[in-house]
Design an enzyme around this catalytic site. Sequence first.
Site, PDB file in Angstrom:
ATOM      1  N   SER A 101       0.786  -1.241   0.000  1.00 36.79           N
ATOM      2  CA  SER A 101       0.000   0.000   0.000  1.00 36.79           C
ATOM      3  C   SER A 101       0.815   1.285   0.000  1.00 36.79           C
ATOM      4  CB  SER A 101      -0.971   0.011   1.182  1.00 36.79           C
ATOM      5  OG  SER A 101      -2.074  -0.806   0.905  1.00 36.79           O
ATOM      6  N   TYR A 207     -10.892   2.241   5.283  1.00 36.84           N
ATOM      7  CA  TYR A 207      -9.769   1.960   4.384  1.00 36.84           C
ATOM      8  C   TYR A 207     -10.187   0.938   3.337  1.00 36.84           C
ATOM      9  CZ  TYR A 207      -4.821   1.201   3.224  1.00 36.84           C
ATOM     10  OH  TYR A 207      -3.597   1.120   2.591  1.00 36.84           O
ATOM     11  N   SER A 208     -10.125   1.317   2.065  1.00 35.11           N
ATOM     12  CA  SER A 208     -10.624   0.458   0.993  1.00 35.11           C
ATOM     13  C   SER A 208      -9.739   0.553  -0.239  1.00 35.11           C
ATOM     14  CB  SER A 208     -12.060   0.850   0.622  1.00 35.11           C
ATOM     15  OG  SER A 208     -12.506   0.138  -0.505  1.00 35.11           O
ATOM     16  N   ASN A 209      -9.244  -0.595  -0.693  1.00 35.19           N
ATOM     17  CA  ASN A 209      -8.426  -0.629  -1.903  1.00 35.19           C
ATOM     18  C   ASN A 209      -9.188  -0.159  -3.128  1.00 35.19           C
ATOM     19  OD1 ASN A 209      -5.953  -1.792  -0.791  1.00 35.19           O
ATOM     20  ND2 ASN A 209      -7.152  -3.643  -0.473  1.00 35.19           N
ATOM     21  N   GLY A 348       3.010  -0.721   3.850  1.00 34.16           N
ATOM     22  CA  GLY A 348       2.349  -1.617   2.913  1.00 34.16           C
ATOM     23  C   GLY A 348       2.522  -3.067   3.289  1.00 34.16           C
TER      24      GLY A 348
END
Length: 412
Positions: A101, A207-209, A348
């Site tokens: 991330s 939190y979202s990809n 990440g």
Amino acid sequence: MTNPAIAANGLRKASEDKIVLDAGAATPGVAAPDSGAVPKAAAGQDRPELQKAVQAFVDSGFAGLQLRVHDQRGEWVGSAGVRKLGESAEPPTNGQFWAGSVTKTFTATVVLQLVAEGEIGLDASVAGYLPHLGLDRRITVRMLLQHTSGLFNYTGEYYDDGTVVAGIPATGKEWVDNRFRTYRPQELVRLALSKPARFAPGTDQNYSNTNYTLALLLIEKVTGRSYAEEMQRRILQPLGLSGTVVPGTRTQIPGPHAHGYYRYQDADQWKTTDVTRQNLSLLAGAGDMISTTHDLHTFISALMGGELLPAPLLAEMRTPHGKLGYGLGLFVQDLGPDCGGTVLQHNGSPPGGYGALMYSSPDGSRTLTASLTTGDAAIDLAQEFPKALEKLLKEVFCGGQAEVADKAEPAQ
């Protein structure tokens, strides 16, 4: 990855883009980074406290860690553990790794450059740029970068009441068996849009990809070029980041690297497999990049130093919002007045094998960049990782004296 809930073997929950291993096929035209061989003096043998903090990760069960620190005393690089299980060589001190991330900060920077150029409106509706997706028109570009869109995270969601809604496999045997599968960004977004939103746009933070894969599509639509081309043109080439790669569907790390491993349960047996090769199109724009500690230092130092964004947008990027303390592609973390005050960071952790750390002081003069790998040890990550990280942050940003606040943050 740096943050609290780092589950079982993924250094985080399935709902986020975990800590994975290394990837595949060589990237044409990209120079491989140096092997990281550094003379002992340059490697900072006069700073045993840093080497001790690095060793603490290995002692807690990680296979290896490479660290780079820039501060008022200059540069220090070091490593501990092993490059590959069963061998004695340490991880290369400038080896490549799956950065997870950390990719989000790069993606946010490109979007904000387009905002600066007047090509994108920060508070404009994303649906206006990507009308074919059927997005809620209330979702703005700012909400994507700030994780306030409410969009379902396509790698799965964990709800406060304990409910789990599965997404694309990103943990366990199912991920291991499918780790070479190719996903298209549109496929990831459409899966997310097929699920109920977590909340109305702008009313909460999660939190979202999905937000950052949408940012990738936004970059491509506005520029007419691929995400990889824009990243190369705007950041990688100008900063000379020759060890940083947007791999697409490639599965190999092209340069020197440490191996990452994933421990998972198969029926009633625990197994460990080398996951250095994997296809991170699963996290397009959100967690798929390959980098080095040197390149992450160069990038975050340049970003904080005002080289990549005009001052007003950099200030927006660094303004924390909501319960996550998240700006626009960055976490804003308060270490306390006795510990250097605020740091800007994004860590990440792809699905398995690898983790990355990227921290900077607000002016970019003091940075900490690192990569760690998991091995075959059964680690209590929720306990051991935060303790080792706290010790490392204290040494770098607090002179080893002040206590770092025990502030829970979401796994990245």
